[in-house]
Design a protein around this motif. Structure first.
Motif, mmCIF file in Angstrom:
data_model
loop_
_atom_site.group_PDB
_atom_site.id
_atom_site.type_symbol
_atom_site.label_atom_id
_atom_site.label_comp_id
_atom_site.label_asym_id
_atom_site.label_seq_id
_atom_site.Cartn_x
_atom_site.Cartn_y
_atom_site.Cartn_z
ATOM 1 N N ALA A 22 0.516 -1.367 0.259
ATOM 2 C CA ALA A 22 -0.074 -0.106 -0.143
ATOM 3 C C ALA A 22 0.763 1.186 -0.192
ATOM 4 O O ALA A 22 0.446 2.389 -0.592
ATOM 5 C CB ALA A 22 -1.259 0.026 1.472
ATOM 6 N N GLY A 23 2.052 1.416 0.555
ATOM 7 C CA GLY A 23 2.690 2.453 0.727
ATOM 8 C C GLY A 23 3.401 2.336 -0.679
ATOM 9 O O GLY A 23 3.757 4.107 -1.138
ATOM 10 N N LEU A 29 1.739 6.704 -7.312
ATOM 11 C CA LEU A 29 0.531 7.418 -7.602
ATOM 12 C C LEU A 29 1.298 8.824 -6.990
ATOM 13 O O LEU A 29 1.200 9.719 -8.035
ATOM 14 C CB LEU A 29 -0.239 6.478 -6.605
ATOM 15 C CG LEU A 29 -1.434 6.073 -6.874
ATOM 16 C CD1 LEU A 29 -2.833 5.249 -5.979
ATOM 17 C CD2 LEU A 29 -1.521 5.811 -8.588
ATOM 18 N N TRP A 30 1.647 8.870 -6.130
ATOM 19 C CA TRP A 30 1.799 11.013 -5.456
ATOM 20 C C TRP A 30 3.018 10.898 -6.625
ATOM 21 O O TRP A 30 2.994 11.992 -7.078
ATOM 22 C CB TRP A 30 2.367 10.284 -3.720
ATOM 23 C CG TRP A 30 2.477 12.185 -3.606
ATOM 24 C CD1 TRP A 30 3.755 12.915 -3.779
ATOM 25 C CD2 TRP A 30 1.034 13.048 -2.703
ATOM 26 N NE1 TRP A 30 3.145 14.084 -3.224
ATOM 27 C CE2 TRP A 30 2.180 14.544 -3.135
ATOM 28 C CE3 TRP A 30 0.349 12.872 -2.466
ATOM 29 C CZ2 TRP A 30 1.271 15.335 -2.063
ATOM 30 C CZ3 TRP A 30 -0.200 13.643 -1.868
ATOM 31 C CH2 TRP A 30 0.188 14.793 -1.781
ATOM 32 N N ALA A 35 4.900 14.211 -11.026
ATOM 33 C CA ALA A 35 5.381 14.498 -12.295
ATOM 34 C C ALA A 35 4.805 15.147 -13.287
ATOM 35 O O ALA A 35 5.056 16.076 -14.023
ATOM 36 C CB ALA A 35 6.642 13.212 -12.563
ATOM 37 N N ASN A 36 3.732 14.116 -13.127
ATOM 38 C CA ASN A 36 2.363 14.824 -14.941
ATOM 39 C C ASN A 36 1.752 15.798 -14.656
ATOM 40 O O ASN A 36 1.760 16.739 -15.744
ATOM 41 C CB ASN A 36 1.461 13.702 -14.619
ATOM 42 C CG ASN A 36 0.726 12.407 -14.925
ATOM 43 O OD1 ASN A 36 3.132 12.106 -15.515
ATOM 44 N ND2 ASN A 36 0.622 11.715 -14.811
ATOM 45 N N ASP A 183 -5.418 13.511 -11.421
ATOM 46 C CA ASP A 183 -4.697 13.725 -10.184
ATOM 47 C C ASP A 183 -4.315 12.369 -9.186
ATOM 48 O O ASP A 183 -5.912 12.527 -8.989
ATOM 49 C CB ASP A 183 -4.631 15.039 -10.033
ATOM 50 C CG ASP A 183 -4.133 15.661 -8.425
ATOM 51 O OD1 ASP A 183 -3.432 14.781 -7.787
ATOM 52 O OD2 ASP A 183 -4.059 16.717 -7.868
ATOM 53 N N TRP A 184 -3.706 11.934 -9.160
ATOM 54 C CA TRP A 184 -3.950 10.493 -8.104
ATOM 55 C C TRP A 184 -3.748 11.201 -6.558
ATOM 56 O O TRP A 184 -3.612 9.681 -6.133
ATOM 57 C CB TRP A 184 -3.278 9.830 -9.175
ATOM 58 C CG TRP A 184 -4.047 9.051 -10.401
ATOM 59 C CD1 TRP A 184 -5.311 9.333 -10.632
ATOM 60 C CD2 TRP A 184 -3.100 8.526 -11.331
ATOM 61 N NE1 TRP A 184 -5.270 8.566 -12.050
ATOM 62 C CE2 TRP A 184 -4.003 8.175 -12.562
ATOM 63 C CE3 TRP A 184 -1.540 8.334 -11.221
ATOM 64 C CZ2 TRP A 184 -3.666 7.969 -13.477
ATOM 65 C CZ3 TRP A 184 -1.696 8.139 -12.240
ATOM 66 C CH2 TRP A 184 -2.313 7.437 -13.778
#
Length: 483
Positions: A22-23, A29-30, A35-36, A183-184
């Motif tokens: 999970a980490g 995702l973060w 970066a995106n 945006d995740w």
């Protein structure tokens, strides 16, 4: 459910692996979203730099950006500063005007650029735009378009280069809402929080399994618990439960065997004791006959005391709700009916401290009336035996017995004070072991099990037996839990 299927080692490995997974997913995702967004803002910046060069030099605008001259009517609105009247805007639009100074170099003098930005919900802050020495107008324009890309807004951009006509700039494909990357980061936070809550819940559930079993075992004798416990929870807890069940079974068998042996001995001694009593009646010497009868009574009383102690250890009586006030009243009344000097003292009012409130820093107080009926969850026969033993001790070693009751929300205490005893509380506490008697008890009947039985009954009720020196003599305090 996971706790009932695996051992703590397996559960620990699963939780640690799930935490790392999970980490890792949350971090990916973060970082990917960051970066995106960084790439998206960089593309908008480059488009702004290219846009300024296109306006200045008359070249083609960057990809995704279109330039359109305003109509004559809109040109008139723009020239007079009535930007909210331009087609495609509303009177509620928020206006931001950004003047960009022209580049001045020895080779060339550029033209200043004025941007009028109308957004349905955002007023752009131009104070935080970069402003460094040697910064070009193209770089400033790129900083503005990068700010467009930082928010989800589709602004209407009107531009004027020097004395040229006003132009409408459409860059929705570069800095509009539809161009924003996914945006995740919120999903990453939710995933991390969900995994943490899940692991904390599973950990607390596992801990509660052990704690619940410990509480059941701790209160087994006091509350009349089951003869065996169900093996639930992780594998280690099930092993512990099975071991405890085995131990309880062995303990039960030992106590039952002890009680059976003592009961058999008591029954077998009954016949010879009766014969001895009949033969002692034939002794003509009255003093000698009385000594024989006293020895026979002492022998049978010892056996009965041991049986009473064993039955108390076996925890045979089931607890129930009862009035401790009525029980003590009945015991004292029985002694008074036969002329024994036993007095019941009126209970004192109990002052209860209240809690502090947000309106007062001082604690309040409340008074519990003395006539309140004290209800406890206890074994009536065992409790009656314990109180009776303490009263008998007070009458043996003193002239009178004074009985009173005190209570709190959690405990109830029966206090028996003797009067005129020469024994201290410390001396009496040393006599709580089985068959221990004081130095001054040679002329007093007893077998050294009375206080031991009382202490055992107190433990069965989650309490204790204590002694305290008072003005009259010694006070015995039998404390039990109410619930």
């Amino acid at each position: 459910m996971i706790g009932t299927l695996s051992s703590l080692r397996t559960i620990g490995l699963i939780l640690v692996s799930a935490a790392f997974l999970a980490g890792g997913v949350s971090v990916w995702l973060w970082t990917q979203s960051t970066a995106n967004w960084r790439d998206h803002q960089s593309a908008a910046y480059i488009a702004g730099v290219t846009l300024y060069d296109a306006l200045q030099n008359g070249t083609a605008p960057p990809a995704g950006v279109t330039l359109r001259a305003l109509s004559s009517e809109d040109q008139a609105f723009a020239a007079t500063g009535q930007f909210r009247q331009i087609t495609g805007t509303t009177s509620a639009s928020r206006l931001t005007i950004i003047p960009i100074s022209a580049d001045i170099t020895p080779q060339r003098v550029g033209s200043p650029l004025t941007l009028a930005i109308l957004s349905p919900d955002i007023t752009y802050n131009i104070a935080d735009l970069p402003n460094r020495d040697g910064q070009t107008a193209a770089e400033t324009t790129g900083a503005v378009t990068r700010k467009f890309a930082s928010f989800c807004s589709d602004p209407v951009v009107i531009a004027k280069l020097g004395d040229a006509p006003w132009l409408s700039i459409d860059g929705a494909q570069v800095w509009g809402c539809e161009a924003n990357p996914a945006d995740w980061r919120l999903l990453a936070v939710l995933l991390a929080a969900l995994s943490m809550v899940t692991m904390i819940t599973l950990t607390l559930n596992l801990s509660s399994d052990f704690t619940a079993f410990a509480d059941q075992l701790r209160n087994r004798r006091r509350l009349g618990g089951p003869t065996k416990y169900d093996a639930t929870g992780p594998q280690e807890l099930r092993e512990i439960v099975r071991a405890v069940n085995s131990y309880l079974e062995v303990e039960r068998d030992q106590l039952a065997s002890r009680a059976a042996v003592l009961s058999g001995v008591s029954h077998d001694l009954g016949t010879p004791a009766t014969r001895l009593r009949l033969r002692a009646a034939l002794i003509p010497d009255q003093d000698l006959r009385q000594k024989f009868e006293n020895d026979i009574d002492s022998m049978t009383n010892i056996i009965e005391s041991v049986l009473t102690y064993t039955n108390a250890e076996m925890n045979a009586e089931a607890p129930r709700k009862l009035s401790l006030t009525s029980l003590v009243d009945a015991i004292v009344a029985d002694y008074q009916d036969v002329g024994r000097p036993v007095m019941l003292q009126q209970a004192k009012e109990v002052i209860v401290q209240g809690g502090r409130s947000i309106f007062m820093s001082r604690q309040g107080q409340g008074v519990v009336p003395s006539e309140t009926d004290i209800i406890v969850f206890a074994r009536p026969v065992s409790l009656q035996r314990a109180i009776t033993n303490l009263i008998e001790n007070a009458l043996k070693y003193g002239r009178r017995a004074h009985v009173s009751i005190t209570a709190t929300a959690l405990t109830a205490t029966v206090v028996i004070e003797d009067e005129g005893t020469q024994t201290s509380a410390q001396d009496i506490e040393a006599l709580m072991a089985p068959f221990q008697r004081g130095q001054d008890t040679a002329t007093i009947d007893g077998h050294g099990l009375g206080l031991t039985i009382v202490a055992t009954i107190a433990k069965l009720h989650g309490g204790s037996l204590m002694f305290e020196d008072v003005s009259r003599g010694v006070a015995a305090k039998l404390e039990i839990q109410r619930n």
